[in-house]
Design an enzyme around this catalytic site. Sequence first.
Site, PDB file in Angstrom:
ATOM      1  N   LYS A 150       8.084  -8.992   1.624  1.00 33.85           N
ATOM      2  CA  LYS A 150       9.461  -8.944   2.120  1.00 33.85           C
ATOM      3  C   LYS A 150       9.681  -9.829   3.352  1.00 33.85           C
ATOM      4  CE  LYS A 150      13.017  -5.458   2.945  1.00 33.85           C
ATOM      5  NZ  LYS A 150      13.256  -4.043   3.246  1.00 33.85           N
TER       6      LYS A 150
ATOM      7  N   GLU B 245     -11.517   7.919  18.471  1.00 27.77           N
ATOM      8  CA  GLU B 245     -10.105   8.306  18.489  1.00 27.77           C
ATOM      9  C   GLU B 245     -10.004   9.791  18.160  1.00 27.77           C
ATOM     10  OE1 GLU B 245      -7.688   4.268  17.442  1.00 27.77           O
ATOM     11  OE2 GLU B 245      -8.559   5.278  15.748  1.00 27.77           O
TER      12      GLU B 245
ATOM     13  N   ARG C  15      -3.819  14.414  15.904  1.00 22.44           N
ATOM     14  CA  ARG C  15      -2.606  13.701  16.287  1.00 22.44           C
ATOM     15  C   ARG C  15      -1.353  14.586  16.296  1.00 22.44           C
ATOM     16  NH1 ARG C  15      -2.588   7.882  13.714  1.00 22.44           N
ATOM     17  NH2 ARG C  15      -3.997   7.412  15.405  1.00 22.44           N
TER      18      ARG C  15
ATOM     19  N   HIS D 233       3.016   9.326  15.853  1.00 20.90           N
ATOM     20  CA  HIS D 233       1.967   8.970  16.820  1.00 20.90           C
ATOM     21  C   HIS D 233       2.401   9.486  18.185  1.00 20.90           C
ATOM     22  CE1 HIS D 233      -0.913   6.644  19.114  1.00 20.90           C
ATOM     23  NE2 HIS D 233      -1.514   6.288  17.989  1.00 20.90           N
TER      24      HIS D 233
ATOM     25  N   ARG E 245      -3.238  12.370   8.688  1.00 20.30           N
ATOM     26  CA  ARG E 245      -4.250  11.312   8.572  1.00 20.30           C
ATOM     27  C   ARG E 245      -5.119  11.228   9.828  1.00 20.30           C
ATOM     28  NH1 ARG E 245      -4.440   5.968  10.222  1.00 20.30           N
ATOM     29  NH2 ARG E 245      -2.344   6.207  11.055  1.00 20.30           N
TER      30      ARG E 245
ATOM     31  N   HIS F  68       4.933   7.059  12.472  1.00 19.45           N
ATOM     32  CA  HIS F  68       3.752   6.188  12.399  1.00 19.45           C
ATOM     33  C   HIS F  68       3.242   5.952  10.984  1.00 19.45           C
ATOM     34  CE1 HIS F  68       0.336   4.168  14.082  1.00 19.45           C
ATOM     35  NE2 HIS F  68      -0.542   5.063  13.671  1.00 19.45           N
TER      36      HIS F  68
HETATM   37  C1  SIN Z   1      -4.010   3.758  17.111  1.00 19.71           C
HETATM   38  O1  SIN Z   1      -4.597   2.742  17.470  1.00 19.71           O
HETATM   39  O2  SIN Z   1      -3.777   4.706  17.862  1.00 19.71           O
HETATM   40  C2  SIN Z   1      -3.549   3.857  15.706  1.00 19.71           C
HETATM   41  C3  SIN Z   1      -4.688   4.054  14.818  1.00 19.71           C
HETATM   42  C4  SIN Z   1      -4.235   4.639  13.521  1.00 19.71           C
HETATM   43  O3  SIN Z   1      -3.140   5.171  13.431  1.00 19.71           O
HETATM   44  O4  SIN Z   1      -5.024   4.639  12.579  1.00 19.71           O
END
Ligand code: SIN
Length: 530
Positions: free
Chosen positions: A37, A116, A276, A230, A368, A333
Amino acid sequence: MKQKIFTTDILIVGSGIAGLLAAIELSKEKEVMLVTKGALGTGNSNRAQGGIAAALGNKDSLALHALDTLAAGHGYNNTNTVKNVINQSPRIMEALFSSGVLFDVDEQGKYHLTKEGAHSCRRIFHAGGDATGYHIMKQLKYQVKENVQVLEHFMVYDLLMEEEECAGIRGKDADGRCCTILSSAVVLAAGGCGQLYSITSNAEESTGDGLAMAYRAGARLVDMEFMQFHPTMLYADGKGAGLLSEAIRGEGGILVDEQLQPIMEGKHELKDLAPRSVVAKTVYETWKSGRDVFLSIKHIPDFTRKFPSIAAQLHAHHIDIEKGLLPVRPGAHFMMGGIEANEYGQTDTKGLFAIGETACTGMHGANRLASNSLLEGAASALLLTERLLTQPMKARRRRTMWPVSSFAEDIPSLSELQERMDAWAGIVKEENRLLRMKEWLSSYIAFIFSPASTELSKQQLTIKNLLAAAWMVTNAALVRTESRGAHLRTDYQEEKPEWSGFSIYWEERDHDPVVKKNKEREASHEYITP
Ligand code: SIN
């Protein structure tokens, strides 16, 4: 204007990691065409900061990565998909290393891994500090251009269906000319629908096009209530101003309120690295209670060296890194739901395949795990290639007459739709507000679900697709009377056992979702509670 007609063996729609890798691999044996796109590779993969999760570290294992994925997904994942995708990690990283992606290394020359939220150890490979997606996509774009016919700024607006099989697509090229592409297989790798909300980490192309087209064509979608927010979007100049990677919290960043009180204290044992949804909800509730939220980076040495792209972004918004307080709000996100597909991209519709964020394979469950999406996109591209190259392809279709809908004049603007989604179907949901959203969307129902019209502009077609995605997100969220993972309801705050193993499906072009037992989701709960 005369319509252009193309034919190809395999048509790929979208140019994120899933679309590009599939195109590169499939083009080794088949004629492949790719339409996208925007410009090639400008979507969400290119923006990925944190990186790609792969359990290759000494103290790590594929099983541990799978357990973390299932725990984050709230027992709602497809366990077999999780195992199969994660088992591809060594192969994927090998392919990326050998395609020339330079992942960051430490002083000893070993790959530097970050951590993370909800990962039990450091396992995130990254490149250029916080520009992992950009570095991966740079190599893939280079390779794809060599062997694949690429049409940029091409908007697909409907799938061509013949006797319930997908036979190609209809779309508009860069000059707005109507085109038909006939192909034996159509692979949708068109991303999610983050543009439903005003604050989003998503690229402007993330407008639910793949989801809406598949739905109008009669393919089955599932889990549309699971939209991940996010926790830390930079909030500057009165709007969302880009993602602040979770890796910042992995390196010691802490969320605080305007009194510098840590907001994650007492909310979860993992505090700022909690799943998250927990962090996003806390940021949202703190902000809603009238307190601004900041990501404190005061204790991170060498911030600019570790996060050069983010530092540049802060600079562009005149935010003083030395002061160490970055204003944040949560933002849309990732869509965990989508076109129901297995990890090989197969959908319930012959000739139609879906990979990456457009697909719902059950990999992510209800929430996720960070940095699992590049992994899933790459894994399903490789697995799809194996499937498509080993099974007989159906013959290309020849007929090109398909119905079109009438023109609709009263289409809402993008900001009107986003304002309503923010207010009535945002991060924390409740029945009354969802019903208002449903009522507003109802006035567009005929427009939303009719086949697209050639008279509509690309912008109008985009709004049509976003309205379809909004309809599915809102109605599925209304039906799921519990909170689970990313799906948060104030009127049903608990996860309910009676919802375990049940999914909300969109099928047979019905305007209402159906709730059914989903056998593949039942097993995962047993897997994480030994
Ligand atoms: C982030 O860098 O916080 C995003 C990583 C993700 O959503 O997989």
